[in-house]
Scaffold this motif. Structure first.
Motif, PDB file in Angstrom:
ATOM      1  N   LEU A   2    -103.185 -45.950 -22.384  1.00 38.42           N
ATOM      2  CA  LEU A   2    -102.967 -47.137 -21.554  1.00 38.42           C
ATOM      3  C   LEU A   2    -102.034 -46.843 -20.378  1.00 38.42           C
ATOM      4  O   LEU A   2    -102.255 -47.316 -19.268  1.00 38.42           O
ATOM      5  CB  LEU A   2    -102.410 -48.280 -22.407  1.00 38.42           C
ATOM      6  CG  LEU A   2    -103.375 -48.829 -23.464  1.00 38.42           C
ATOM      7  CD1 LEU A   2    -102.658 -49.829 -24.367  1.00 38.42           C
ATOM      8  CD2 LEU A   2    -104.601 -49.474 -22.821  1.00 38.42           C
TER       9      LEU A   2
ATOM     10  N   SER B  51    -108.503 -50.245 -20.470  1.00 39.79           N
ATOM     11  CA  SER B  51    -107.731 -51.478 -20.638  1.00 39.79           C
ATOM     12  C   SER B  51    -107.568 -51.777 -22.126  1.00 39.79           C
ATOM     13  O   SER B  51    -108.322 -51.266 -22.966  1.00 39.79           O
ATOM     14  CB  SER B  51    -108.455 -52.645 -19.963  1.00 39.79           C
ATOM     15  OG  SER B  51    -109.685 -52.909 -20.632  1.00 39.79           O
ATOM     16  N   ARG B  52    -106.605 -52.635 -22.454  1.00 35.25           N
ATOM     17  CA  ARG B  52    -106.405 -53.052 -23.842  1.00 35.25           C
ATOM     18  C   ARG B  52    -107.680 -53.709 -24.378  1.00 35.25           C
ATOM     19  O   ARG B  52    -108.085 -53.461 -25.517  1.00 35.25           O
ATOM     20  CB  ARG B  52    -105.233 -54.033 -23.923  1.00 35.25           C
ATOM     21  CG  ARG B  52    -103.886 -53.419 -23.581  1.00 35.25           C
ATOM     22  CD  ARG B  52    -102.812 -54.491 -23.444  1.00 35.25           C
ATOM     23  NE  ARG B  52    -102.515 -55.120 -24.721  1.00 35.25           N
ATOM     24  CZ  ARG B  52    -101.582 -54.700 -25.570  1.00 35.25           C
ATOM     25  NH1 ARG B  52    -100.837 -53.651 -25.286  1.00 35.25           N
ATOM     26  NH2 ARG B  52    -101.378 -55.340 -26.714  1.00 35.25           N
TER      27      ARG B  52
ATOM     28  N   LEU C 192    -101.673 -51.290 -30.556  1.00 35.61           N
ATOM     29  CA  LEU C 192    -101.466 -52.173 -29.397  1.00 35.61           C
ATOM     30  C   LEU C 192    -100.199 -53.008 -29.563  1.00 35.61           C
ATOM     31  O   LEU C 192     -99.475 -53.234 -28.601  1.00 35.61           O
ATOM     32  CB  LEU C 192    -102.692 -53.058 -29.193  1.00 35.61           C
ATOM     33  CG  LEU C 192    -103.946 -52.355 -28.672  1.00 35.61           C
ATOM     34  CD1 LEU C 192    -105.161 -53.290 -28.710  1.00 35.61           C
ATOM     35  CD2 LEU C 192    -103.732 -51.823 -27.259  1.00 35.61           C
TER      36      LEU C 192
END
Length: 199
Positions: free
Chosen positions: A165, A171-172, A194
């Motif tokens: 990231l 992207s997440r 995350l």
């Protein structure tokens, strides 16, 4: 068109793209009979790495790269294996992965075995694979996802996700979507990573 180069020049050109490695079949195509191959091996001009796989002696004197070994395993698999999982994380320098074993993904019908490698059977999509010098490796995103799916230590997944990231590779949302496609175990590991990255 006539090729004025000799067998050594032809073989060297092939081997130079493969960190000095070449197969017996490539040597034969370059103009070396099996008898000539045996001569060069016995004289020490070529180093035998595995059955039907050689390396030019000159490469032994050059500084080796950590990824040299992957060229050898690509040849062993007849270019069917793709460096994957934590080995791919190491190739991409993602996180703290420093695997003691070599992880390769091979097609489901692949029959060879070797105690030095861990084989994962799967059909990879073209977009999940990229070419390196002399071997193929799963992409950074795929490497993270497959590592998470294999139940590897969460710290390794956390560090790889954070770096993925921070580099802006994905992207997440895309990462989480890819994890969901792989299954609940993968999704959970990525969700944990995350959360750790956001903390």
């Amino acid at each position: 068109m006539f090729d004025e180069r000799g067998p050594r020049d032809r073989l060297w050109q092939v081997a130079a793209r493969q960190r000095g490695y070449f197969t017996a079949a490539e040597a034969l195509a370059a103009g070396y009979s099996y008898q000539a191959q045996q001569f060069h091996r016995k004289r020490g001009n070529w180093t035998r790495v595995d059955r039907g796989i050689y390396r030019f002696r000159e490469y032994q004197d050059l500084p080796s790269e950590a990824t040299d070994q992957f060229v050898r395993w690509s040849m062993w698999s007849r270019d069917r294996a793709v460096v994957s999982h934590t080995s791919a994380l190491a190739v991409h320098d993602l996180g703290i992965a420093n695997p003691a074993e070599i992880h390769l993904t091979v097609p489901p019908d692949f029959r060879q075995q070797h105690s030095a490698v861990v084989l994962h059977r799967s059909r990879l999509m073209d977009q999940d694979v990229e070419a390196h010098e002399g071997f193929r490796v799963t992409t950074p995103l795929r490497a993270v996802i497959e590592t998470a799916s294999a139940g590897i230590d969460q710290d390794i997944v956390d560090s790889a996700v954070a770096e993925l990231l921070s580099r802006g590779v994905t992207s997440r949302r895309r990462l989480l979507h890819a994890a969901q496609e792989m299954g609940a175990r993968t999704e959970l590991a990525v969700e944990r990573a995350l959360r750790a990255e956001a903390a």
